[in-house]
Motif scaffolding. Structure first.
Motif, PDB file in Angstrom:
ATOM      1  N   ASN A  17       0.822  -1.224   0.000  1.00 61.82           N
ATOM      2  CA  ASN A  17       0.000   0.000   0.000  1.00 61.82           C
ATOM      3  C   ASN A  17       0.853   1.270   0.000  1.00 61.82           C
ATOM      4  OD1 ASN A  17      -1.981  -1.913   0.248  1.00 61.82           O
ATOM      5  ND2 ASN A  17      -2.786  -1.185   2.203  1.00 61.82           N
ATOM      6  N   PRO A  45      -7.748  -7.440   8.848  1.00 59.12           N
ATOM      7  CA  PRO A  45      -8.244  -6.275   8.102  1.00 59.12           C
ATOM      8  C   PRO A  45      -8.836  -5.255   9.066  1.00 59.12           C
ATOM      9  CG  PRO A  45      -9.772  -8.126   7.879  1.00 59.12           C
ATOM     10  CD  PRO A  45      -8.580  -8.640   8.629  1.00 59.12           C
ATOM     11  N   ASP A  48      -9.896   0.919   8.515  1.00 63.78           N
ATOM     12  CA  ASP A  48      -9.302   1.901   7.587  1.00 63.78           C
ATOM     13  C   ASP A  48      -8.482   1.232   6.489  1.00 63.78           C
ATOM     14  OD1 ASP A  48      -6.644   2.887   9.959  1.00 63.78           O
ATOM     15  OD2 ASP A  48      -7.030   1.016   8.851  1.00 63.78           O
ATOM     16  N   GLU A  49      -8.452  -0.115   6.510  1.00 64.17           N
ATOM     17  CA  GLU A  49      -7.720  -0.873   5.476  1.00 64.17           C
ATOM     18  C   GLU A  49      -6.297  -0.340   5.281  1.00 64.17           C
ATOM     19  OE1 GLU A  49     -10.654  -0.879   2.134  1.00 64.17           O
ATOM     20  OE2 GLU A  49     -10.807  -3.028   2.603  1.00 64.17           O
ATOM     21  N   ARG A  50      -5.663   0.008   6.381  1.00 66.05           N
ATOM     22  CA  ARG A  50      -4.298   0.568   6.322  1.00 66.05           C
ATOM     23  C   ARG A  50      -3.318  -0.450   5.710  1.00 66.05           C
ATOM     24  NH1 ARG A  50      -3.599   0.593  12.813  1.00 66.05           N
ATOM     25  NH2 ARG A  50      -5.700   1.436  12.592  1.00 66.05           N
ATOM     26  N   HIS A  51      -3.614  -1.743   5.892  1.00 64.18           N
ATOM     27  CA  HIS A  51      -2.765  -2.739   5.255  1.00 64.18           C
ATOM     28  C   HIS A  51      -3.640  -3.756   4.522  1.00 64.18           C
ATOM     29  CE1 HIS A  51      -3.620  -4.617   9.116  1.00 64.18           C
ATOM     30  NE2 HIS A  51      -2.651  -4.017   9.763  1.00 64.18           N
ATOM     31  N   ARG A  53      -6.679  -5.325   2.897  1.00 59.80           N
ATOM     32  CA  ARG A  53      -7.980  -4.819   2.428  1.00 59.80           C
ATOM     33  C   ARG A  53      -9.008  -5.944   2.475  1.00 59.80           C
ATOM     34  NH1 ARG A  53      -4.623  -2.562  -2.497  1.00 59.80           N
ATOM     35  NH2 ARG A  53      -3.894  -0.573  -1.635  1.00 59.80           N
ATOM     36  N   TYR A  54     -10.271  -5.591   2.497  1.00 60.07           N
ATOM     37  CA  TYR A  54     -11.316  -6.622   2.524  1.00 60.07           C
ATOM     38  C   TYR A  54     -11.235  -7.453   1.249  1.00 60.07           C
ATOM     39  CZ  TYR A  54     -13.373  -4.857   6.832  1.00 60.07           C
ATOM     40  OH  TYR A  54     -13.590  -4.537   8.152  1.00 60.07           O
ATOM     41  N   SER A  55     -10.833  -6.822   0.154  1.00 59.51           N
ATOM     42  CA  SER A  55     -10.680  -7.554  -1.114  1.00 59.51           C
ATOM     43  C   SER A  55      -9.561  -8.580  -1.018  1.00 59.51           C
ATOM     44  CB  SER A  55     -10.400  -6.581  -2.263  1.00 59.51           C
ATOM     45  OG  SER A  55      -9.239  -5.794  -1.962  1.00 59.51           O
ATOM     46  N   ASP A  56      -8.512  -8.291  -0.226  1.00 63.97           N
ATOM     47  CA  ASP A  56      -7.438  -9.271  -0.016  1.00 63.97           C
ATOM     48  C   ASP A  56      -8.007 -10.539   0.628  1.00 63.97           C
ATOM     49  OD1 ASP A  56      -5.233  -6.602   1.012  1.00 63.97           O
ATOM     50  OD2 ASP A  56      -5.265  -7.630  -0.927  1.00 63.97           O
TER      51      ASP A  56
END
Ligand SMILES: CC(=O)[C@@H](O)[C@H](O)COP(=O)(O)O
Ligand SMILES: NCC(=O)COP(=O)(O)O
Length: 241
Positions: A17, A45, A48-51, A53-56
């Motif tokens: 990111n 997760p 704030d998805e700082r690392h 992501r929900y998609s990950d």
């Protein structure tokens, strides 16, 4: 019983990111960690998805050949929806506030007993094993059993912080907490700030630890020793005790 190593790949996502691109690939890292000997993949997760992501999480679910453990705070509805969609082998409930730098405390399983029991039931109905992040406090661990959780994850920052000054004293509360967990029929996981130096003594001394989830130190070590070599070093630290 040999303790399983679940590699937390949050920090691979941190690096990815940082430049806004897709390198290093988090998905490839999950594939490779399993090929290199990890017994599981852990992600946390954050809202704030700082690392991660929900998609990950959705993509990683498709390549899991070991065990998938997703950590997070179920008070975030989005987190609950993700876990029920992805259906990992295990969900670890962690009481982090959205803005926390990192996890720094376990649940008050006495005050939150009804809530945790309700959430445990939600995930059990989906066939997901539940682990509750707790401090190594005997009364807290005992109360976790009333939630119906399968396991507790002992929060090991205090152990790591005091290991160098005196490992016997640093591990004492964890031995007692693990004994209480076993007495109450709870499985035992552990994690946070475990590393290559403090890991073996912990898993040798604390009884019946089924799984450690390790990320920050392991990924930092991998920058010097390589990911495959580092995973093998951590596995040997567990095996050697
Ligand atoms: C629950 C726990 O102790 C770790 O998973 C921690 O949450 C790691 O999160 P960060 O990688 O965001 O520090
Ligand atoms: N549950 C602990 C975890 O997943 C990783 O914690 P850390 O090794 O990054 O401190």
């Amino acid at each position: 019983m040999l303790t399983k190593l679940s590699v937390n790949i949050n920090k691979i996502a941190t690096l990815r990111n940082s430049r806004g691109g897709s390198r290093p690939s988090v998905l490839q890292a999950a594939i490779d960690c399993q090929a290199f000997g990890a017994d599981g993949i852990t992600i946390h997760p954050r809202p704030d998805e700082r690392h991660i992501r929900y998609s990950d999480a959705r993509e990683i679910a498709g390549i899991i050949t070991t065990e998938f453990n997703i950590e997070g705070n179920p008070k975030e509805d989005k987190f609950v929806q993700l876990v029920l969609e992805v259906r990992p082998a295990q969900v670890t409930l962690v009481p982090d506030d959205p803005g926390q730098l990192t996890s720094n405390h376990g649940w008050d399983t006495i005050k939150e007993r009804t809530y945790l029991r309700d959430m445990t039931e939600v995930f059990h109905k989906a066939g997901i094993r539940v682990s509750i992040f707790t401090d190594p406090v005997e009364s807290i661990v005992a109360a976790a059993a009333d939630t119906g959780t399968d396991r507790v994850e002992l929060y090991t920052e205090d152990y790591a912080r005091h290991y160098q000054q005196g490992r016997e004293a640093a591990v004492a509360t964890y031995v007692k907490a693990a004994q209480v967990a076993t007495t109450h029929g709870l499985g035992i996981n552990a994690g946070h700030d475990l590393d290559m130096d403090n890991l073996g003594y912990f898993t040798r001394t604390v009884p019946r630890v089924q799984e450690v989830s390790i990320g920050h130190a392991l990924i930092a070590d991998a920058l010097y020793y390589g990911l495959e070599n580092t995973i093998q070093l951590y596995k040997r630290a567990i095996a050697r005790g």
